[in-house]
Motif scaffolding. Structure first.
Motif, PDB file in Angstrom:
ATOM      1  N   PRO A  35       0.793  -1.235   0.000  1.00  0.00           N
ATOM      2  CA  PRO A  35       0.000   0.000   0.000  1.00  0.00           C
ATOM      3  C   PRO A  35       0.827   1.289   0.000  1.00  0.00           C
ATOM      4  O   PRO A  35       0.523   2.221  -0.724  1.00  0.00           O
ATOM      5  CB  PRO A  35      -0.845  -0.124   1.273  1.00  0.00           C
ATOM      6  CG  PRO A  35      -0.986  -1.592   1.480  1.00  0.00           C
ATOM      7  CD  PRO A  35       0.320  -2.183   1.025  1.00  0.00           C
ATOM      8  N   GLN A  36       1.927   1.312   0.786  1.00  0.00           N
ATOM      9  CA  GLN A  36       2.661   2.575   0.870  1.00  0.00           C
ATOM     10  C   GLN A  36       3.436   2.881  -0.416  1.00  0.00           C
ATOM     11  O   GLN A  36       3.965   3.955  -0.576  1.00  0.00           O
ATOM     12  CB  GLN A  36       3.558   2.636   2.106  1.00  0.00           C
ATOM     13  CG  GLN A  36       4.520   1.484   2.287  1.00  0.00           C
ATOM     14  CD  GLN A  36       3.892   0.357   3.119  1.00  0.00           C
ATOM     15  OE1 GLN A  36       2.716   0.036   2.947  1.00  0.00           O
ATOM     16  NE2 GLN A  36       4.666  -0.235   3.987  1.00  0.00           N
ATOM     17  N   SER A 105      -4.744 -17.077   1.176  1.00  0.00           N
ATOM     18  CA  SER A 105      -5.076 -16.121   0.104  1.00  0.00           C
ATOM     19  C   SER A 105      -4.005 -16.174  -0.976  1.00  0.00           C
ATOM     20  O   SER A 105      -2.909 -16.716  -0.746  1.00  0.00           O
ATOM     21  CB  SER A 105      -5.176 -14.695   0.670  1.00  0.00           C
ATOM     22  OG  SER A 105      -3.908 -14.248   1.151  1.00  0.00           O
ATOM     23  N   GLU A 106      -4.317 -15.657  -2.136  1.00  0.00           N
ATOM     24  CA  GLU A 106      -3.352 -15.617  -3.252  1.00  0.00           C
ATOM     25  C   GLU A 106      -2.639 -14.272  -3.235  1.00  0.00           C
ATOM     26  O   GLU A 106      -1.412 -14.220  -3.132  1.00  0.00           O
ATOM     27  CB  GLU A 106      -4.084 -15.828  -4.581  1.00  0.00           C
ATOM     28  CG  GLU A 106      -4.782 -17.199  -4.650  1.00  0.00           C
ATOM     29  CD  GLU A 106      -4.868 -17.754  -6.034  1.00  0.00           C
ATOM     30  OE1 GLU A 106      -5.543 -17.148  -6.888  1.00  0.00           O
ATOM     31  OE2 GLU A 106      -4.237 -18.789  -6.290  1.00  0.00           O
ATOM     32  N   HIS A 107      -3.381 -13.172  -3.277  1.00  0.00           N
ATOM     33  CA  HIS A 107      -2.755 -11.866  -3.123  1.00  0.00           C
ATOM     34  C   HIS A 107      -2.350 -11.698  -1.661  1.00  0.00           C
ATOM     35  O   HIS A 107      -2.987 -12.277  -0.767  1.00  0.00           O
ATOM     36  CB  HIS A 107      -3.724 -10.755  -3.558  1.00  0.00           C
ATOM     37  CG  HIS A 107      -3.961 -10.746  -5.033  1.00  0.00           C
ATOM     38  ND1 HIS A 107      -4.938 -11.519  -5.628  1.00  0.00           N
ATOM     39  CD2 HIS A 107      -3.312 -10.107  -6.037  1.00  0.00           C
ATOM     40  CE1 HIS A 107      -4.890 -11.340  -6.949  1.00  0.00           C
ATOM     41  NE2 HIS A 107      -3.910 -10.499  -7.226  1.00  0.00           N
ATOM     42  N   THR A 108      -1.265 -10.937  -1.440  1.00  0.00           N
ATOM     43  CA  THR A 108      -0.852 -10.639  -0.066  1.00  0.00           C
ATOM     44  C   THR A 108      -0.752  -9.110   0.035  1.00  0.00           C
ATOM     45  O   THR A 108      -0.646  -8.417  -0.984  1.00  0.00           O
ATOM     46  CB  THR A 108       0.526 -11.277   0.251  1.00  0.00           C
ATOM     47  OG1 THR A 108       1.474 -10.866  -0.735  1.00  0.00           O
ATOM     48  CG2 THR A 108       0.423 -12.815   0.230  1.00  0.00           C
ATOM     49  N   VAL A 109      -0.816  -8.582   1.254  1.00  0.00           N
ATOM     50  CA  VAL A 109      -0.773  -7.132   1.473  1.00  0.00           C
ATOM     51  C   VAL A 109       0.415  -6.834   2.383  1.00  0.00           C
ATOM     52  O   VAL A 109       0.434  -7.265   3.542  1.00  0.00           O
ATOM     53  CB  VAL A 109      -2.094  -6.623   2.110  1.00  0.00           C
ATOM     54  CG1 VAL A 109      -2.049  -5.104   2.300  1.00  0.00           C
ATOM     55  CG2 VAL A 109      -3.286  -7.008   1.233  1.00  0.00           C
ATOM     56  N   VAL A 257       0.349  -0.564  -9.533  1.00  0.00           N
ATOM     57  CA  VAL A 257      -0.860  -0.954  -8.813  1.00  0.00           C
ATOM     58  C   VAL A 257      -1.523   0.338  -8.352  1.00  0.00           C
ATOM     59  O   VAL A 257      -0.869   1.192  -7.737  1.00  0.00           O
ATOM     60  CB  VAL A 257      -0.523  -1.840  -7.588  1.00  0.00           C
ATOM     61  CG1 VAL A 257      -1.803  -2.263  -6.869  1.00  0.00           C
ATOM     62  CG2 VAL A 257       0.286  -3.060  -8.029  1.00  0.00           C
ATOM     63  N   ARG A 258      -2.784   0.551  -8.768  1.00  0.00           N
ATOM     64  CA  ARG A 258      -3.458   1.807  -8.408  1.00  0.00           C
ATOM     65  C   ARG A 258      -4.438   1.568  -7.278  1.00  0.00           C
ATOM     66  O   ARG A 258      -4.935   0.456  -7.097  1.00  0.00           O
ATOM     67  CB  ARG A 258      -4.190   2.357  -9.645  1.00  0.00           C
ATOM     68  CG  ARG A 258      -3.239   2.715 -10.803  1.00  0.00           C
ATOM     69  CD  ARG A 258      -4.003   3.347 -11.955  1.00  0.00           C
ATOM     70  NE  ARG A 258      -4.848   2.357 -12.635  1.00  0.00           N
ATOM     71  CZ  ARG A 258      -5.852   2.711 -13.450  1.00  0.00           C
ATOM     72  NH1 ARG A 258      -6.153   3.986 -13.650  1.00  0.00           N
ATOM     73  NH2 ARG A 258      -6.580   1.780 -14.050  1.00  0.00           N
TER      74      ARG A 258
END
Ligand SMILES: NS(=O)(=O)c1c(F)c(F)c(SCCO)c(F)c1N[C@H]1CCc2ccccc21
Length: 261
Positions: A35-36, A105-109, A257-258
């Motif tokens: 995110p950052q 999960s597949e995507h990670t944050v 990535v937006r």
């Protein structure tokens, strides 16, 4: 044969490139979302989901996931807006999950994964005649990803988990009418979006990913019912549990990535 891929140590994601060279392509999914490091894009409007006339048809176990399919003969259930130039028709949703208590999960944050991830698959029926054609086209699919974290029971997920015993074996399918996935959405539709691919073979680079920031909460008990599914058929001697059916994050390769505001 072409479809003996899986998530085991001798047919898993690290080996898929042998049969599916696209696995090493420039817009593979999933990815780790940081995110950052994102650019907030004021030009990105909200995604709009028109699921009111949504009609599920069946639920099935194809050995890789459990899939709920929808009638996509008209524009009754669509996603539009956000990064999308056209409305995309809902075709199916399926899940990815881990083993006991571990991640799935597949995507990670920022390197963190969730217990599970729900994918609502939509196709561009404005530009393409069939779902299959759209699945292979660069702007053919829009997949809405929703993270599942563990906590209290999800009050509407019971409808799905109560049906799983009917599709225990690979190749099983049963009627599953009248389920509206609107009940699986979190309260906020804020999202991240990027251009990527199917996360299973044939790994077509045909997906505009729209990942919701807010997870939904399901209980360990409800998730446990997914882990009772088998990736093997009723007629097979071996019984292999369907769990850890997730592909790990793939290289970003310079993609943007937006974030919706
Ligand atoms: N995460 S995903 O959207 O890539 C995906 C999965 F992860 C799945 F597990 C499945 S079910 C097992 C493969 O048939 C998907 F259908 C799809 N998506 C559909 C979307 C169209 C298509 C064509 C060929 C294979 C799979 C798919």
């Amino acid at each position: 044969s072409g479809n003996n891929w899986g998530y085991g140590k001798d047919n898993g994601p690290s080996l898929w490139h042998k049969q599916y060279p696209t696995a090493k392509g420039n817009r593979q999914s999933p990815i780790d979302i940081i995110p950052q490091q994102l650019s907030q894009d004021p030009g990105l409007g909200p995604v709009v989901l028109n699921y009111d006339q949504c009609t599920s048809i069946n639920i099935s176990n194809n050995g890789h996931s459990v899939v709920v399919e929808f009638d996509d003969s008209d524009d009754r259930s669509v996603i539009r807006g956000g990064p999308l130039d056209n409305p995309y028709r809902l075709k199916q949703f399926h899940f990815h999950w881990g083993g006991k208590g571990c991640h799935g999960s597949e995507h990670t944050v920022a390197g963190n994964s969730y217990a599970s991830e729900l994918h609502l698959v939509h196709w561009n029926a404005v530009k393409y005649k069939t779902y299959g054609e759209a699945a292979a086209a660069p702007d053919g699919l829009a997949v809405l990803g929703i993270f599942l974290e563990t906590g209290d029971d999800h009050r509407w997920l019971h409808a799905i988990t109560d049906a799983l015993y009917m599709v225990k074996f690979k190749g099983s399918i049963t009627d599953f009418k009248g389920f509206n996935p609107k009940c699986l959405l979190p309260s906020s539709l804020h999202y991240w979006t990027y251009l990527g691919s199917l996360t299973t073979p044939p790994l077509h680079e045909s997906v505009t990913w729209i990942i919701l920031k807010e997870p939904i909460t399901v209980s360990e008990r409800q998730l446990g019912k997914f882990r009772m599914l088998l990736s093997t058929g009723e007629e097979e001697d071996q019984r292999i549990r369907m769990e850890n059916n997730f592909r790990p994050p793939q290289p970003l390769k310079g993609r943007k990535v937006r974030s919706s505001v």
